[in-house]
Design an enzyme around this catalytic site. Sequence first.
Site: not given
Length: 294
Positions: A54, A98, A121
Site C-alpha cells: 500500500k 491495518q 477504508d
Amino acid sequence: MGTRIIDGKTIAADLRGKVTDAVHRLRRDRGIVPGIAVVLVGVDPASEVYVRNKSKAVAESGMRAFDCKLAASTSEAELIALIAKLNADEEVSGILVQLPLPKQIDAQKIIAAIDPAKDVDGFHPVNAGRLASGLSALVPCTPMGCVILAKTVHETLAGLEAVVIGRSNIVGKPVARLLLSENATVTITHSRTNDLPSVCRRADLVIAAIGRPEMVRGDWIKPGATIIDVGINRVPGEGGKARIVGDVAYAEAMQVAGAVTPVPGGVGPMTIACLLLNTLRASCAQKGLPAPKV
Ligand code: NAD
C-alpha cells in the site's frame, strides 16, 4: 463465444494512472499533496506485506505515505491517541489502520476513533450509514473495485439479478449496497442461506466473498453470468508450495460464465487502486474542492 477473463491488473493500472494524473494536477495547480497514514500494530507477516504494498502504491501515485509502525504491545489508549493526532494533522488526508489488530485492542473502537472524513477504508459507522442511506460516503475499497470490474462487462447494472455471497461489513454488505445504488436487484446470501446453488443460479452477476476455496461450482452459475471472485484462499499446491485460489472453481466457471475475474489478478489489484482514489477524494473534500475527475 468464449468466457471473458476480467483483467483486474490492467483495469487497476488504468485507474491508478488516472489517480496519479489527478494528484499531479492537484499539486501543480493548488500546491496540495494528499497524504495517507498507514498504521500497523505488531508484526503479522501478511499485514506487513499488505502495508508495504500500500505504501509503495501511495508513493508511486505522487501522494505522501506516512508509515506508523507500533509495537504489538501497544494499548488501545495509545492507538487512540495516535489516531487523534493523525485526525488533527492537515497533511494526513486518509488514515488506514491495518487489520487484524492485537487482541488487547478493540478494532471497532479504533475505527470509530478515525475522523469519518479521513476514513479511506470506508469502515467507519458514519460512512457505512451514509452508504446505506444512499448519501455520498467514503466507500470500502474492495466493494468499489468489484463494481468497477462489473461495469467493464455491463454498460449498466440496472435491472441485473445480483447475488452477493457473504455478508461481512468489509465486503458483502457494502458491495450489496453499492449494487443497489446501481439499481441492480440484489440478494445477499450467507452461511445460513437455504439452497445457495439455486439462488446463485438466478444471478446475472455473482459476487463471491466467502473465504472458502472454490466453493462456487460451475453448475451454480447461470450460462453467460458475470462472476466477480473476491476470495483469497491459500491451498496446498504442487511440491508442497501454497497457491492462491478464489471462492469460485475457476476452471468450471470458465466453461459456463460470460466473464470471470481470475484469482490472483482480478479483484485484488483493484483494492489498492480504490484506496488511492479514496485518498484523493478525501483530500479534495477536506480542502473544499470539488470531487476530482478520474
Ligand atoms: P468474512 O469471513 O468476514 O465473511 C465471510 C462471509 O461468508 C460471511 O458473511 C459468511 O456468512 C459467508 N459464508 C461463510 N461460509 C459460507 C457458506 N458455506 N455458504 C455461504 N456463505 C458463507 O470474510 P470477508 O472479510 O468478507 O472476506 C471474504 C473473502 O474475501 C476472504 O477470502 C478474504 O480473504 C477475501 N478478501 C479479499 C480482498 C481483496 O482485496 N481481494 C479484500 C477483502 C477480503
